[in-house]
Design an enzyme around this catalytic site. Structure first.
Site, PDB file in Angstrom:
ATOM      1  N   PHE A 423       0.795  -1.271   0.160  1.00 10.61           N
ATOM      2  CA  PHE A 423       0.625  -0.318  -0.323  1.00 10.61           C
ATOM      3  C   PHE A 423       0.609   0.803  -0.044  1.00 10.61           C
ATOM      4  CE2 PHE A 423      -2.809  -3.021   1.854  1.00 10.61           C
ATOM      5  CZ  PHE A 423      -4.396  -2.614   1.368  1.00 10.61           C
ATOM      6  N   ASP A 424       0.616   2.008  -0.995  1.00 12.70           N
ATOM      7  CA  ASP A 424       0.745   3.409  -0.873  1.00 12.70           C
ATOM      8  C   ASP A 424       0.343   3.842   0.640  1.00 12.70           C
ATOM      9  OD1 ASP A 424       2.430   6.144  -1.182  1.00 12.70           O
ATOM     10  OD2 ASP A 424       0.227   6.645  -1.743  1.00 12.70           O
ATOM     11  N   LYS A 425       0.949   5.102   1.600  1.00 11.92           N
ATOM     12  CA  LYS A 425       0.357   5.610   2.552  1.00 11.92           C
ATOM     13  C   LYS A 425      -0.383   6.168   2.481  1.00 11.92           C
ATOM     14  CE  LYS A 425       2.141   8.334   6.140  1.00 11.92           C
ATOM     15  NZ  LYS A 425       1.063   9.476   5.732  1.00 11.92           N
ATOM     16  N   LYS A 609      10.625   3.276  -4.690  1.00 13.92           N
ATOM     17  CA  LYS A 609       9.201   2.662  -4.169  1.00 13.92           C
ATOM     18  C   LYS A 609       9.213   1.012  -5.351  1.00 13.92           C
ATOM     19  CE  LYS A 609       5.762   6.147  -2.426  1.00 13.92           C
ATOM     20  NZ  LYS A 609       5.091   6.533  -2.109  1.00 13.92           N
ATOM     21  N   VAL A 626      -1.273  -0.995  -4.146  1.00 14.20           N
ATOM     22  CA  VAL A 626      -2.241  -0.092  -4.099  1.00 14.20           C
ATOM     23  C   VAL A 626      -1.903   1.348  -4.136  1.00 14.20           C
ATOM     24  CG1 VAL A 626      -4.515  -0.194  -2.970  1.00 14.20           C
ATOM     25  CG2 VAL A 626      -3.753  -2.046  -2.682  1.00 14.20           C
TER      26      VAL A 626
END
Length: 736
Positions: A423-425, A609, A626
């Site tokens: 997940f991206d935060k 990333k 995501v």
């Protein structure tokens, strides 16, 4: 790029035109044919799926420079089947004197003629029963001959041709009843299969019918109804209660609640209100001001400024992409294609040998020929050819109805098998909006005094952290009086300074007070700041003159549904869940701990990333990412499956993601994963059935199984795998 092929190009008609674009392409040495004959019908431009356009080359990334393992393949040379695969150029919605049901009625008439001939044969010899058998041939073979001729014109040797050869062989041997039975069962199975596949396609086509055909437009002081295709940007449309929205746009007058489920899958209507600025940009408008074509207005009347033409709405783009998704090839589809390229020639070779069995065995040529035809029918891989496309089509259609856009069989199948998810935060696991979570006044200072000064100053700043302090601090003060701030100045990258009641106020990050002029904070204030930082807070100190008033802690808080979604994903079989963030590691660790994630990586730039995603793929084989599809687009592109949230309001997210959650709602992610898991199971079940039936029928026919029984098993398995795939259209997320 292939030297010969087709490309799908989008362009802005306000900046160029088709003739200029084509001329520019020709100057590059590209030989372009005439486009007049290939022009799409008007309804295709409006977003229907009657004639899906070629898949966008932007996603044909089977082995490109960023290792995007999305399995988007368009192997036009693969062995095609006339059983409804997405790439077939013809469809099976056969017209005729009885409309769409003509093929089914002809099959039933073939069955009646066969039954009549069989009954008469037991009582009357000669031409009368033969006439009924010939009638059964005509009705049962009519559409089969049409498809076989079309396939042969396209230089494809399909199952239709094989069935006609077998039926002709039976007739040549005098076995008219068995040949008629073969064509009856084949045409009946074909008709039922087409009906079932048509059901899945109609589920997709229903998307295109969500938008109304006409809209009420305000022209000066009067109104008039116009076709939605005639709407221009900045037109003002009036939407009455319970009407569907005709276009994407911004609400400029009125208030109502809008059912956005057709586009975003949200189960609860969303309140809409007029924007203060009637010229507000659609892409910058908040969800309370932005509406989408195809959604349903509630009890109020809305006036909406059109932001996109009918061909460019979110609904039109989704319909087009879903239509394109039908042509995308999944890994299993490519496997079945490769299998058939080897299997079909091998079967034809075996049949050729069996026809000469009379040479080495003491039997008549007719017996050898009959056995060869029976094996030919038994080994025809119809069920195998349709098993995967039917499941993919049904899965994509069901996902679209639930507000999830899946771009083809590759992402659908990969999402159903992977076990790692990143997940991206910011804006994904968290709200993306910092909140004031901690107020720690210094000794001798009240919380009200600290907040009053901080809110007075930050209310005049445009920084996101300042907005959070002003908003949440004012809420904590509860309407108590605040002093007035003047002479507010921003200290870039550090904080802000101002005057309150004649005293200088300095608000900023702790490092500014450690290295700047003036007294340093006391040990107690430093202790509070360090404690807040360890807990993942962004810390702001407040100094009034020479006196420190205390510390404020801010945090981008997790979404309310985040923890439950993580638990549901684990229950679905996702074993490793981690979070990638550009914030410092302590902030990332705090969020990860509160959500019970396996791992958190902080301080990452976009290229970092990408590196992490590639490392995960090397470790896990497949990984999903995501994010919002905008600032983390490189990471999404490098994941096996890129998933973007809130894609209904983001053109970039719609283009970059393999799976797009149209609503900004994490709850749709377990639905997408669960549906993909179910689709993978259905594909495996279909493969076992289709291959198992072939494995049983080939030796059975070698040992004497009749052609009629072989066709019954053959067509029965085909209808069975399609019916099994159609169950995906009724999939429900049990925990939603």
């Amino acid at each position: 790029m292939r030297p010969v092929g087709r490309a799908f190009v989008e362009f802005d008609r306000e900046k160029t035109n088709e003739s200029t674009l084509l001329e520019s392409v020709r100057t590059l040495g590209v030989d372009l044919p005439s486009f007049a004959a290939e022009a799409l019908p008007a309804n295709a431009l409006a977003g229907t799926v009657d004639q899906p356009p070629p898949a966008s080359p932007a996603h044909d990334t089977g082995a490109d420079d960023h290792d995007h393992d999305h399995d988007h393949d368009h192997d036009e040379d693969a062995h095609g089947h006339a059983h409804g695969q997405g790439r077939d150029k013809h469809d099976h919605a056969h017209g005729g004197i009885f409309g769409e049901r003509t093929e089914l009625i002809f099959a039933l008439l073939a069955g009646l003629a066969l039954a009549a001939g069989w009954l008469l044969e037991r009582r009357v010899a000669g031409l009368v029963p033969l006439a009924f058998f010939i009638a059964a041939y005509v009705f049962g073979g009519f559409f089969t001959v049409r498809e076989a001729v079309e396939n042969l014109r396209q230089r494809r040797f399909e199952i239709d041709t094989l069935m006609l050869v077998a039926a002709a062989g039976a007739a040549s041997l005098g076995a008219w009843a068995e040949g008629a039975l073969l064509l009856f069962l084949f045409s009946l199975g074909h008709a039922l299969e087409h009906y079932a596949m048509g059901r899945a396609r109609r589920a997709i086509e229903a998307l295109a019918k969500l938008a109304p055909e006409r809209a009420t437009v305000r022209r000066g002081t009067s109104t008039e109804e116009v076709p939605v295709e005639a709407l221009e940007i900045d037109d003002v449309v009036i939407v009455r209660p319970n009407e569907r929205l005709p276009a994407d746009g911004v609400v400029i007058a009125g208030a109502s609640s809008v059912n956005q489920a057709p586009i975003t899958g949200e189960s609860v209507p969303v309140d809409k209100a007029a924007a203060a600025d009637a010229r507000l940009d659609f892409n910058k408008a908040g969800p309370e001001h932005r509406v989408f074509a195809g959604t349903i207005n509630g009890a109020g009347v809305l006036e909406v400024r059109v932001a996109r033409r009918a061909t460019e709405t979110t609904l039109a783009r989704v319909v087009k992409m879903v239509a394109e998704a039908e042509t995308q090839r999944s890994p299993t589809q490519r496997f079945t294609d490769r299998f058939q390229r080897i299997f079909v020639p091998a079967v034809l070779g075996l049949v050729g040998l069996l026809m000469f069995a009379w040479v080495v065995r003491d039997e008549a040529f007719s017996v050898s020929f009959y056995r060869a035809m029976a094996v030919l029918v038994a080994a025809s891989p119809c069920a195998l050819a349709i098993s995967v496309p039917s499941a993919v089509l049904s899965g994509v259609a069901r996902a679209a109805r639930g507000g999830v856009l899946v771009k083809g069989g590759g992402p659908l199948e990969n999402l159903g098998t992977l076990t790692a998810l990143a997940f991206d935060k910011t804006g994904t696991l968290t709200e993306g909006k910092p909140r004031l979570t901690d107020v720690d006044p210094a000794d001798g200072v009240s919380e009200q005094e600290l907040l009053a000064v901080a809110v007075a100053v930050e209310a005049l700043s445009d920084h996101p952290l300042a907005a959070a302090i002003a908003r949440d601090g004012a809420g904590r003060l509860g309407g108590r009086p605040m002093p007035a701030a003047t002479d507010v100045r921003s200290l870039t990258g550090q904080g802000v300074q101002a005057l309150v009641d004649g005293l200088p106020i300095l608000i900023g990050k702790p490092a500014m007070f450690d290295a700047g002029k003036g007294p340093r904070p006391s040990e107690a204030v430093w202790s509070d700041a360090r404690r807040l930082e360890r807990n993942g807070r962004t810390v702001v100190m407040v100094r009034q003159g020479e006196r420190y008033l205390g510390c404020l802690g801010l945090m981008d808080t997790p979404r309310a549904a985040a923890r439950q979604v993580i638990e549901r994903l684990r229950a679905l079989g996702i074993e490793r869940i981690l979070m990638l963030s550009g914030d410092n590691q302590s902030v990332a660790d705090a969020i990860a701990q509160s959500l019970k994630l396996d791992e958190a990586k902080g301080g990452l730039m976009p290229e970092d990333k990408v590196r992490v995603i590639r490392e995960l793929k090397a470790q896990e084989g497949r990984v999903a990412m995501v994010g919002d599809g905008v600032n983390d687009a490189p990471a999404l592109a490098n994941a096996t499956v890129g998933i973007a949230m809130g894609a209904a309001g983001s053109d970039v997210a719609l283009e970059t993601a393999d799976v797009a959650l149209m609503a900004d709602d994490l709850n749709h992610l377990p639905f997408a994963v669960g549906l993909s898991r179910r689709t993978s199971r259905v594909i495996k079940q279909n493969l076992w059935v289709s291959l198992g039936v072939v494995a049983f029928l080939i030796p059975a026919t070698l040992f004497g199984l009749k052609i009629g029984i072989a066709v019954l098993f053959h067509e029965g398995s085909t209808v069975l795998v399609v019916a099994n795939a159609l169950r995906l259209l009724t999939y429900k997320d049990r925990d939603a």
